[in-house]
Design a protein around this motif. Structure first.
Motif, PDB file in Angstrom:
ATOM      1  N   PHE B  43       0.831  -1.217   0.000  1.00  0.00           N
ATOM      2  CA  PHE B  43       0.000   0.000   0.000  1.00  0.00           C
ATOM      3  C   PHE B  43       0.859   1.259   0.000  1.00  0.00           C
ATOM      4  N   LEU B  44       1.901   1.243   0.810  1.00  0.00           N
ATOM      5  CA  LEU B  44       2.771   2.422   0.911  1.00  0.00           C
ATOM      6  C   LEU B  44       3.537   2.628  -0.398  1.00  0.00           C
ATOM      7  N   GLY B  45       4.057   1.514  -0.944  1.00  0.00           N
ATOM      8  CA  GLY B  45       4.777   1.581  -2.215  1.00  0.00           C
ATOM      9  C   GLY B  45       3.886   2.125  -3.313  1.00  0.00           C
ATOM     10  N   ASN B  46       2.632   1.718  -3.285  1.00  0.00           N
ATOM     11  CA  ASN B  46       1.663   2.188  -4.275  1.00  0.00           C
ATOM     12  C   ASN B  46       1.483   3.701  -4.174  1.00  0.00           C
ATOM     13  N   LEU B  47       1.469   4.190  -2.941  1.00  0.00           N
ATOM     14  CA  LEU B  47       1.296   5.633  -2.714  1.00  0.00           C
ATOM     15  C   LEU B  47       2.476   6.419  -3.290  1.00  0.00           C
ATOM     16  N   TYR B  48       3.677   5.832  -3.185  1.00  0.00           N
ATOM     17  CA  TYR B  48       4.886   6.519  -3.668  1.00  0.00           C
ATOM     18  C   TYR B  48       5.268   6.085  -5.087  1.00  0.00           C
ATOM     19  N   GLY B  49       4.420   5.281  -5.719  1.00  0.00           N
ATOM     20  CA  GLY B  49       4.697   4.827  -7.087  1.00  0.00           C
ATOM     21  C   GLY B  49       5.779   3.776  -7.172  1.00  0.00           C
ATOM     22  N   GLU B  50       6.036   3.036  -6.077  1.00  0.00           N
ATOM     23  CA  GLU B  50       7.057   1.974  -6.094  1.00  0.00           C
ATOM     24  C   GLU B  50       6.506   0.737  -5.384  1.00  0.00           C
ATOM     25  N   ALA B  51       5.411   0.213  -5.930  1.00  0.00           N
ATOM     26  CA  ALA B  51       4.720  -0.897  -5.255  1.00  0.00           C
ATOM     27  C   ALA B  51       5.610  -2.127  -5.083  1.00  0.00           C
ATOM     28  N   ALA B  52       6.376  -2.471  -6.146  1.00  0.00           N
ATOM     29  CA  ALA B  52       7.205  -3.689  -6.077  1.00  0.00           C
ATOM     30  C   ALA B  52       8.291  -3.547  -5.008  1.00  0.00           C
ATOM     31  N   ALA B  53       8.913  -2.343  -4.957  1.00  0.00           N
ATOM     32  CA  ALA B  53       9.969  -2.119  -3.959  1.00  0.00           C
ATOM     33  C   ALA B  53       9.394  -2.209  -2.548  1.00  0.00           C
TER      34      ALA B  53
END
Lengths: 263, 263
Positions: B43-53
């Motif tokens: 969810f956090l990665g998705n917010l920052y545009g880095e879901a996989a990371a």
């Protein structure tokens, strides 16, 4: 004759998901237990002193394994039904509930907390350390199969069989299942140790010919990891706190890194 | 809305839901680190545009915290460290503070420092859990009095309030830690020299050994098993690191154990 419909029992099993919402040091799960079985009580006892007495009866101390709580709920409702017909006294409900919650706690805690959760967690760790991104879904799917089975089937067994339910539970041979799960966990752990504790040293790079490097690295990593885990196990069995072991390992790793022994 | 505020609210919401699962409701085990940490990372990665990371960081944190606290059980009065909140906060602090760094090693240092900090926060979370249980004890007394006075609505209200306290506790705790904790963490990692910083990556690689030691203590019962276990570790050291080999070996051992036990 049974009077509670199956849909109502399923509803009570669903309400048992909220069993511990108000967990406290006096009644432990008592409020959650009453909250869950309330629709059944309302159906069995007409409004008035009988219903109020039933509420107060179930606000007494209650604590068991949450996944097996529905078994106790089923038996309790079967007994409440008999009480409403005047076949038994209140003390039978009290004594049966007390005995059953202890038995279900022993079975459920042993099965779920002590065996199933470590086993499923180890399966998930194997996938996670292999960088398998769907690991959480595997963990949830695997873990919740028996959870949901006991949660929903339990209330029907309890209600149908009453105090004989323990006989039905015995057919599962829980000690054998636990033993099998423990051995499975042990094998998966034996796979994880040499492959996922990173012990890397620069000496191999300088001293080993390149064609033996990969094998040498694997052997050093495997035996290094086994040594670390053995030391950790001795410390843990000597009752050293796990956080203190982690802290000591951190210091040890930083010192070896500083001296250039680990990279 | 500023990105950091949005992230803090998102983490608070995830923390609240995940903490409800740990004992209060459901117990699907979303609260286990191996699930809670990757979920937060996703969810956090998705917010920052880095879901996989984010997901990969979540898996790494989940593995270590799952291992460190694998034997902690919520049995009866025992309140274990709050592994759910530790997982959520470790990923959140590590990801948000590491997000501003370009180099791999600086990010890894942020992740490891956040992980160590989260272990302490997990212990603080346990104290908050005990505080909520004390509040629930007062709630229980209040409900008992109300039921005696025939105010039956108090059962549902009291029980729901118990769940509300748990959610609110986790929500506020997670919000404050993420809202106020990222900048000090960034400052701390900047003060570490690169040489010490890389040492933390070595620490990260060795930390699973502690969890494996705890797991070994749980599953190994006698000398014969220890001998077989060491043999299995040596075998997996020499074999290629393939997941399917681990599951085949575990399957064979479990099948034989189950048959042997039946005999």
């Amino acid at each position: 004759m049974r009077t509670l419909p199956r849909t109502l029992l399923a509803r009570i099993a669903f309400r048992s998901f909220f069993l511990q919402a108000s967990w406290n040091y006096r009644g432990m799960m008592s409020m959650g237990f009453l909250y869950a079985i309330r629709p059944g009580i309302d159906q069995l006892h007409s409004p008035g002193p009988a219903r109020e007495a039933a509420y107060l009866r179930h606000l007494e101390y209650f604590n068991t394994n949450p996944y097996f709580s529905s078994v106790v709920m089923g038996v309790t409702l079967a007994l409440e039904e008999r009480l409403s017909r005047g076949e038994i006294g209140e003390e039978v409900i009290h004594d049966t509930k007390e005995g059953l919650m202890t038995a279900c706690a022993a079975i459920g805690d042993g099965l779920f907390w002590d065996s199933w959760r470590p086993f499923v967690a180890t399966v998930a760790l194997v996938f996670a350390l292999g960088n398998f991104l769907l690991t959480p879904l595997i963990f949830l799917a695997l873990y919740n199969l028996p959870h949901l089975y006991f949660r929903f089937a339990g209330i029907f067994w309890g209600y149908r069989e009453g105090t004989h339910v323990i006989r039905s539970l015995r057919q599962f041979q829980f000690p054998q299942i636990r033993q099998t799960l423990r051995l499975g966990t042990m094998v998966l752990l034996a796979y994880l140790i040499p492959n996922h504790v990173n012990v890397h040293t620069p000496f191999l790079l300088t001293n080993l010919p390149l064609e033996y490097f990969y094998f040498g690295e694997k052997v050093v990593q495997g035996f290094g990891a086994l040594l670390l885990v053995t030391l950790g196990t001795f410390a843990y069995r000597a009752r050293v706190d796990v956080l203190l072991i982690s802290f000591l390992l951190m210091i040890f790793a930083l010192v070896l890194y500083h001296w250039g022994i680990l990279i | 809305m500023p990105e950091h505020l949005l992230a803090s609210l998102l983490i608070a919401l995830i923390g609240g839901i995940v903490d409800l699962d740990s004992t209060a409701t459901w117990q699907f085990m979303i609260s286990q680190p191996i699930v809670a940490a990757p979920l937060t990372g996703l969810f956090l990665g998705n917010l920052y545009g880095e879901a996989a990371a984010g997901l990969k960081l979540g898996l790494m944190v989940g593995v270590i915290l799952q291992l460190v606290w694998i034997e902690q059980l919520p049995l009866g009065m025992n309140v274990p460290p709050d592994a759910a909140l530790a997982s959520v906060l470790s990923v959140a602090l590590g990801f948000i503070s590491g997000h501003s760094y370009e180099s791999y090693s600086e990010r890894e240092v942020c992740y490891t420092v956040a992980l160590l900090l989260a272990v302490a926060l997990g212990l603080l979370g346990r104290s908050l859990d005990m505080f909520v249980r004390r509040l629930n004890t007062n709630l229980d007394t209040w409900v008992c009095q109300k039921v005696e006075d025939n105010s039956l609505w108090a059962i549902a209200v009291g029980h729901t309030l118990g769940g509300f306290f748990t959610f609110t506790k986790a929500f506020i705790f997670c919000f404050l830690v993420v809202w106020l904790g990222v900048e000090p963490l960034k400052y701390f990692t900047q003060t570490l020299s690169f040489k010490h910083g890389s040492g933390f990556i070595v620490v990260q690689g060795l930390l699973p050994a502690v969890g494996f030691a705890v797991l070994a203590s749980m599953v190994l019962k006698d000398r014969d098993e220890i001998r077989y276990f060491i043999g299995a570790v040596v075998m997996f050291t020499l074999l290629p690191a393939k997941i399917f080999l681990a599951f085949i070996a575990a399957g064979i051992v479990m099948y034989r154990a189950h048959k042997g036990v039946k005999k």
